[in-house]
Design a protein around this motif. Structure first.
Motif, PDB file in Angstrom:
ATOM      1  N   ASN A 116      -1.353   5.683  13.465  1.00 13.69           N
ATOM      2  CA  ASN A 116      -1.669   6.802  12.574  1.00 13.69           C
ATOM      3  C   ASN A 116      -3.159   6.771  12.274  1.00 13.69           C
ATOM      4  O   ASN A 116      -3.718   5.702  12.089  1.00 13.69           O
ATOM      5  N   ARG A 126       2.172   3.510  -4.576  1.00 14.84           N
ATOM      6  CA  ARG A 126       0.796   2.995  -4.504  1.00 14.84           C
ATOM      7  C   ARG A 126       0.751   1.518  -4.855  1.00 14.84           C
ATOM      8  O   ARG A 126       1.654   0.980  -5.491  1.00 14.84           O
ATOM      9  N   ARG A 154      -6.575   2.783  -2.823  1.00 19.93           N
ATOM     10  CA  ARG A 154      -5.876   3.275  -1.631  1.00 19.93           C
ATOM     11  C   ARG A 154      -4.892   4.385  -2.009  1.00 19.93           C
ATOM     12  O   ARG A 154      -4.262   4.316  -3.064  1.00 19.93           O
ATOM     13  N   PRO A 186       1.109   7.515   5.633  1.00 20.90           N
ATOM     14  CA  PRO A 186       0.437   8.253   4.547  1.00 20.90           C
ATOM     15  C   PRO A 186       1.345   9.287   3.889  1.00 20.90           C
ATOM     16  O   PRO A 186       1.257   9.525   2.690  1.00 20.90           O
ATOM     17  N   GLU A 187       2.228   9.891   4.702  1.00 21.10           N
ATOM     18  CA  GLU A 187       3.192  10.854   4.151  1.00 21.10           C
ATOM     19  C   GLU A 187       4.531  10.602   4.804  1.00 21.10           C
ATOM     20  O   GLU A 187       4.596  10.138   5.941  1.00 21.10           O
ATOM     21  N   ASP A 218       0.797  -1.234   0.000  1.00 15.89           N
ATOM     22  CA  ASP A 218       0.000   0.000   0.000  1.00 15.89           C
ATOM     23  C   ASP A 218       0.824   1.276   0.000  1.00 15.89           C
ATOM     24  O   ASP A 218       0.272   2.368  -0.135  1.00 15.89           O
ATOM     25  N   HIS A 236      -5.530   1.150   6.519  1.00 12.98           N
ATOM     26  CA  HIS A 236      -4.477   0.221   6.932  1.00 12.98           C
ATOM     27  C   HIS A 236      -5.005  -1.216   6.928  1.00 12.98           C
ATOM     28  O   HIS A 236      -6.037  -1.500   7.490  1.00 12.98           O
ATOM     29  N   ARG A 264       4.917   9.226  -5.234  1.00 13.21           N
ATOM     30  CA  ARG A 264       3.824   8.578  -4.519  1.00 13.21           C
ATOM     31  C   ARG A 264       3.944   7.078  -4.755  1.00 13.21           C
ATOM     32  O   ARG A 264       4.093   6.643  -5.900  1.00 13.21           O
ATOM     33  N   SER A 320      -5.112   6.286   9.925  1.00 16.41           N
ATOM     34  CA  SER A 320      -5.119   5.896   8.523  1.00 16.41           C
ATOM     35  C   SER A 320      -6.324   5.011   8.242  1.00 16.41           C
ATOM     36  O   SER A 320      -6.454   3.936   8.801  1.00 16.41           O
ATOM     37  N   THR A 371       1.539   6.218  -0.163  1.00 11.97           N
ATOM     38  CA  THR A 371       2.405   7.113   0.630  1.00 11.97           C
ATOM     39  C   THR A 371       2.932   8.212  -0.279  1.00 11.97           C
ATOM     40  O   THR A 371       3.421   7.923  -1.373  1.00 11.97           O
TER      41      THR A 371
END
Ligand code: ADP
Ligand code: ASP
Ligand code: MG
Length: 477
Positions: free
Chosen positions: A470, A302, A309, A266-267, A249, A475, A300, A472, A312
């Protein structure tokens, strides 16, 4: 040349360039390639596609042995099957099959040449002799086949796509298996070759990992190097973001294949991403992270199996939230300890050590020095015999193999009180051979390779699982 070969690299259509890179699992078979092609169509804008070899193919090519042609037949079967899945009985299948066979024929010829060379050198061209080193002409075959399949898949979906050979774009030096791109030449060539196509609404499909030296010889950028190609091309074309489509992910707090409780990030701050990549997180190639950041391209990561989704985002304007964000692990590490021989002055000693390592092209990850000795970590598969004998001329040298580096990556690690204590409390009964903390972003140490998984598990429990997760929504380890 088009009018677009200027500082402003946006295509005439005005739609933003989107560089999409598909890794080995996203190219794993005909169905997967069609899925990836659908992601290209869904991306909008003006897509530029970079592809890796099908999963496992580069390993198979690197393992080829003189006189053993069965693995090539297996590769042919796999790629022809993917071609059938992609095109069915539709137009272009004969041509695609011919192109696949032709490329694998050159691999066979490459092996036969090696056989000839081995004979000439007076060596026995024995069955099973390793092709050492395997040539980049052979190593690049997986990506050469992938571009054919991806272009066919895009065409099958009614999209205009064309192979643009990476050899005509990515200009490199001539190091076998780990060439270094020439940035200026590559920017110029990429713009020159790609922008006219993009302007016409045609999607270029380019081999990742592959390049060519100035005299036209095929080169490759080092294992995992397709990410690097995507970052280079994204930067050259001024793409704001490059998407790395893979089989997880995004970037997790640890390898999710190893730590099921790993958390998606996520970041991620760019410095953390670069350190994480250098210290072993395979999900992104270290040079890709560094190059993208330096040229202000966001990356990014993915999941092509779960495109809903968000992945990151490695942002170029963010340095990360204070604390340990992730752990990385690098196996097959050698720990080299060098002590100046008594008759040599300490002055200039380290410079000489590094001169030997640099000349033999052995990169160093971690260094720790004391008054009497210096320890450093090197890749165990590097040409260490030469290094050892050259160092022996002026130093007492010891090499311990069977080591691994473990790194805690985050932001503000030097400023936050207690981080180091927390790390070493979690490991208090395990031998740690070297500790290194040169930046605020990483704390690394060397442990016995056989204990590295346990070290990661313990640290993840202590430093990450003990904190609130997080927020998120997606997840799903
Ligand atoms: P691709 O073929 O798409 O380039 P790679 O195998 O090179 O894929 O990289 C993806 C793999 O990286 C994942 O399957 C995962 O096991 C591994 N990995 C290692 N560390 C991490 C991490 N911190 N976050 C996510 N994946 C990681
Ligand atoms: N196919 C190459 C490798 O396996 C490059 C890549 O996948 O990025 O290393
Ligand atoms: Mg990869």
């Amino acid at each position: 040349m088009t009018a677009n070969l200027t500082e402003d690299s946006s295509p005439a259509s005005g739609s933003a360039i989107r560089v999409l890179k598909f890794g080995g699992t996203s190219m794993g078979g005909g169905e997967r390639i069609l899925e990836s092609a659908r992601l290209v169509l869904a991306a909008g804008g003006s897509p530029v596609v970079v592809v890796s070899a099908m999963s496992g193919v580069t390993n198979q090519l690197e393992a080829l042995r003189i006189g053993q042609y069965a693995p090539i037949e297996e590769l042919e079967r796999r790629h022809l099957e993917a071609a059938r899945t992609i095109l069915g009985e539709g137009p272009g299948r004969d041509g695609l099959e011919r192109a696949i066979r032709a490329r694998l024929h050159t691999v066979r010829e490459g092996l036969a040449d090696r056989e000839g060379l081995a004979g000439k050198d007076g060596l026995e061209a024995e069955q099973g002799l390793a092709v050492d080193p395997v040539s980049d002409e052979i190593r690049s075959a997986g990506e050469d086949l992938s571009v054919l399949l991806m272009t066919a898949a895009l065409s099958r979906l009614g999209h205009r796509a064309r192979v643009v050979d990476a050899r005509s774009i990515v200009r490199t030096d001539d190091r076998v298996g780990g060439a270094v791109p020439d940035d200026d030449a590559t920017v110029e060539l990429s713009r020159h070759r790609l922008l006219p196509l993009v302007d016409e609404g045609v999607t270029p499909v380019i081999q990742g990992f592959v390049g060519a030296s100035a005299d036209g010889r095929t080169t490759t950028l080092g294992r995992g190097g397709s990410d690097f190609t995507a970052a280079i091309i994204g930067a050259a074309l001024g793409a704001p973001e490059v998407t790395i489509w893979t089989d997880v992910d995004g970037i997790y707090s640890a390898d999710p294949g190893q730590i099921p409780a790993a958390r998606i990030l996520p970041e991620l701050g760019y410095e953390e991403a670069v350190e994480l990549a250098y210290f072993g997180a395979r999900v992104i190639h270290p040079a890709a992270a560094k190059h993208a950041v330096g040229r202000k391209v966001a990356l990014r990561i993915r999941n092509s199996f779960h495109p809903e989704r968000p992945g990151t985002l490695i942002r170029i304007d963010r340095r990360g939230t204070p604390g340990v964000a992730a752990l990385a692990f690098k196996p097959r590490v050698g720990l080299l300890t060098v002590r100046s021989r008594p008759m040599f002055m300490a002055y200039g000693f380290l410079a000489r050590v590094f001169e030997v390592l640099t000349r033999n092209r052995v990169p160093v990850d971690l260094v720790a020095t004391s008054h009497t000795s210096t320890s450093l970590t090197v890749d165990r598969d590097a040409p260490l015999d030469r290094v050892l004998s050259e160092l022996d001329a002026f130093a007492e040298v010891e090499l311990q193999t069977g080591m691994a580096t473990v790194s805690a990556i985050g932001a503000g690690l030097l400023r936050i009180p207690g981080v180091t204590g927390e790390v070493f409390r979690a490991l208090d009964d395990l031998p740690v051979h070297l500790i290194s903390q040169a930046t605020d972003t990483s704390l690394s140490f060397v442990v016995d390779e056989e204990r590295a998984s346990e070290v990661i598990r313990r640290l993840h429990a202590a430093l990450i699982e003990s904190r609130p997760p997080n927020p998120s929504p997606y997840h799903d380890p």
